[in-house]
Design a protein around this motif. Structure first.
Motif, PDB file in Angstrom:
ATOM      1  N   GLU A 181      15.310  73.000  80.661  1.00 34.92           N
ATOM      2  CA  GLU A 181      16.407  72.290  80.011  1.00 34.92           C
ATOM      3  C   GLU A 181      15.932  70.987  79.403  1.00 34.92           C
ATOM      4  O   GLU A 181      16.321  70.621  78.284  1.00 34.92           O
ATOM      5  N   HIS A 182      15.077  70.277  80.181  1.00 30.92           N
ATOM      6  CA  HIS A 182      14.520  69.028  79.643  1.00 30.92           C
ATOM      7  C   HIS A 182      13.714  69.298  78.382  1.00 30.92           C
ATOM      8  O   HIS A 182      13.797  68.536  77.403  1.00 30.92           O
ATOM      9  N   ALA A 183      12.919  70.363  78.427  1.00 29.90           N
ATOM     10  CA  ALA A 183      12.125  70.711  77.255  1.00 29.90           C
ATOM     11  C   ALA A 183      13.028  71.058  76.075  1.00 29.90           C
ATOM     12  O   ALA A 183      12.778  70.653  74.932  1.00 29.90           O
ATOM     13  N   GLN A 184      14.095  71.859  76.362  1.00 32.37           N
ATOM     14  CA  GLN A 184      15.040  72.198  75.291  1.00 32.37           C
ATOM     15  C   GLN A 184      15.734  70.961  74.754  1.00 32.37           C
ATOM     16  O   GLN A 184      15.895  70.799  73.528  1.00 32.37           O
ATOM     17  N   ILE A 185      16.160  70.081  75.708  1.00 34.03           N
ATOM     18  CA  ILE A 185      16.816  68.836  75.274  1.00 34.03           C
ATOM     19  C   ILE A 185      15.872  67.989  74.438  1.00 34.03           C
ATOM     20  O   ILE A 185      16.247  67.431  73.395  1.00 34.03           O
ATOM     21  N   GLU A 186      14.610  67.912  74.868  1.00 39.46           N
ATOM     22  CA  GLU A 186      13.625  67.131  74.119  1.00 39.46           C
ATOM     23  C   GLU A 186      13.390  67.753  72.743  1.00 39.46           C
ATOM     24  O   GLU A 186      13.291  67.037  71.729  1.00 39.46           O
ATOM     25  N   ALA A 187      13.297  69.106  72.736  1.00 39.28           N
ATOM     26  CA  ALA A 187      13.103  69.787  71.450  1.00 39.28           C
ATOM     27  C   ALA A 187      14.299  69.561  70.537  1.00 39.28           C
ATOM     28  O   ALA A 187      14.139  69.293  69.334  1.00 39.28           O
ATOM     29  N   GLU A 188      15.504  69.668  71.110  1.00 45.09           N
ATOM     30  CA  GLU A 188      16.709  69.419  70.313  1.00 45.09           C
ATOM     31  C   GLU A 188      16.763  67.980  69.835  1.00 45.09           C
ATOM     32  O   GLU A 188      17.173  67.699  68.706  1.00 45.09           O
ATOM     33  N   ARG A 189      16.350  67.058  70.743  1.00 42.21           N
ATOM     34  CA  ARG A 189      16.335  65.644  70.357  1.00 42.21           C
ATOM     35  C   ARG A 189      15.365  65.413  69.201  1.00 42.21           C
ATOM     36  O   ARG A 189      15.694  64.739  68.215  1.00 42.21           O
ATOM     37  N   ARG A 190      14.173  65.979  69.324  1.00 46.68           N
ATOM     38  CA  ARG A 190      13.191  65.821  68.258  1.00 46.68           C
ATOM     39  C   ARG A 190      13.683  66.478  66.973  1.00 46.68           C
ATOM     40  O   ARG A 190      13.501  65.926  65.876  1.00 46.68           O
ATOM     41  N   ALA A 230      18.442  59.021  50.799  1.00 49.80           N
ATOM     42  CA  ALA A 230      17.828  57.861  50.147  1.00 49.80           C
ATOM     43  C   ALA A 230      17.267  58.249  48.785  1.00 49.80           C
ATOM     44  O   ALA A 230      17.440  57.523  47.796  1.00 49.80           O
ATOM     45  N   THR A 231      16.606  59.427  48.746  1.00 49.26           N
ATOM     46  CA  THR A 231      16.073  59.900  47.468  1.00 49.26           C
ATOM     47  C   THR A 231      17.193  60.139  46.471  1.00 49.26           C
ATOM     48  O   THR A 231      17.091  59.780  45.285  1.00 49.26           O
ATOM     49  N   GLU A 232      18.289  60.763  46.976  1.00 48.41           N
ATOM     50  CA  GLU A 232      19.437  61.006  46.103  1.00 48.41           C
ATOM     51  C   GLU A 232      20.022  59.695  45.607  1.00 48.41           C
ATOM     52  O   GLU A 232      20.376  59.562  44.421  1.00 48.41           O
ATOM     53  N   LYS A 233      20.142  58.720  46.528  1.00 52.80           N
ATOM     54  CA  LYS A 233      20.683  57.414  46.125  1.00 52.80           C
ATOM     55  C   LYS A 233      19.775  56.744  45.105  1.00 52.80           C
ATOM     56  O   LYS A 233      20.248  56.146  44.123  1.00 52.80           O
ATOM     57  N   ILE A 234      18.453  56.859  45.338  1.00 48.91           N
ATOM     58  CA  ILE A 234      17.506  56.251  44.401  1.00 48.91           C
ATOM     59  C   ILE A 234      17.605  56.932  43.044  1.00 48.91           C
ATOM     60  O   ILE A 234      17.635  56.265  41.994  1.00 48.91           O
ATOM     61  N   ALA A 271      15.068  63.619  57.881  1.00 50.37           N
ATOM     62  CA  ALA A 271      15.004  64.351  56.613  1.00 50.37           C
ATOM     63  C   ALA A 271      16.270  64.128  55.788  1.00 50.37           C
ATOM     64  O   ALA A 271      16.215  63.936  54.570  1.00 50.37           O
ATOM     65  N   GLU A 272      17.424  64.150  56.479  1.00 53.91           N
ATOM     66  CA  GLU A 272      18.681  63.917  55.773  1.00 53.91           C
ATOM     67  C   GLU A 272      18.742  62.507  55.206  1.00 53.91           C
ATOM     68  O   GLU A 272      19.205  62.298  54.076  1.00 53.91           O
TER      69      GLU A 272
END
Length: 251
Positions: free
Chosen positions: A65-74, A88-92, A82-83
């Motif tokens: 679960e910790h690994a999944q949580i860490e993976a989900e967090r990452r 930022a790219t769209e705004k620029i 990325a968003e």
């Protein structure tokens, strides 16, 4: 020393009874207690082993679960980064687009203002030139001003075909007159001189009236019943003004 078999027999019986009693009331209960204790210990060990297995499984589950949580967090962080980068790219890009549009609008507006200013300057220059020309011409004697124009008119009339001359004279009867409109009033001597030369140029005895219109600036207009011949600066200035307006509209 003699062996008392009776005593020996009694002792043997006593010993057998003792062994039987020990086996029945001591050894077997003890064995049962030991077996029960062993079974209980085995049960405890099995329970402990089961608890250890459960604890290991729980640790593995928690670790997973910790690994999944860490993976989900990452993944969440990566997606958010990325968003954010995409935003930022769209705004620029949007800012660059808006800046480009603003520059284009400013350039277009500036060009339009420059063209409008150029048109206004050309209009003002034309008006100023017209006013200066009118003042300079007014300082010349009427005879000097009119001589050049009558010569130009005679040349134009001489180049007309017979059909064109007849078309101009159409409708010229006893009640109609050729009307000569000049930029300034003609003295009677100048008017008479013009009558003679126009009648000679047209080849007909005509009634010729004179009028003046300061808007002509210089020159004259010959008003026939069916046509008007322009020999004035007004027609030239109007053509120049029309060119200025057409140029302003097409820019």
């Amino acid at each position: 020393m003699t062996l008392d078999w009776w005593t020996f027999g009694l002792q043997t019986v006593n010993f057998a009874i003792l062994v039987w009693l020990l086996q029945r009331f001591l050894y077997k209960p003890v064995l049962r207690m030991v077996d029960a204790r062993r079974a209980e210990m085995e049960k405890v060990r099995a329970s402990a082993q089961e608890d250890r297995e459960k604890a290991r499984a729980e640790r593995e589950r928690v670790a997973t679960e910790h690994a999944q949580i860490e993976a989900e967090r990452r993944k969440t962080i990566a997606d958010a980064r990325a968003e954010a980068e995409a935003l930022a790219t769209e705004k620029i890009d949007q800012a660059d687009k808006e800046a480009t549009e603003i520059r284009e609008k400013a350039r277009t507006s500036l060009a339009a203002e420059r063209k409008a200013a150029e048109t206004d300057i050309r209009r003002a220059a034309l008006d100023l030139g017209t006013d200066i020309a009118r003042r300079l011409i007014e300082e010349l004697p009427v005879e000097s001003r009119t001589e050049a124009w009558i010569g130009h008119i005679e040349q134009h009339l001489a180049e007309l075909t017979e059909a064109q001359r007849s078309a101009l004279l159409q409708g010229m009867d006893g009640t109609s007159a050729l009307r000569v409109v000049a930029a300034a009033p003609f003295p009677e001597s100048v008017a008479q001189h013009w009558r003679e030369r126009l009648q000679t140029a047209l080849g007909h005895e005509l009634r010729i009236d004179f009028a003046h219109d300061p808007d002509l600036v210089a020159g004259v207009e010959l008003h026939f019943p069916t046509a008007v011949l322009h020999f004035s600066w007004r027609s030239t200035l109007e053509a120049i003004r029309a060119e200025i307006e057409d140029d302003a509209e097409t820019r």
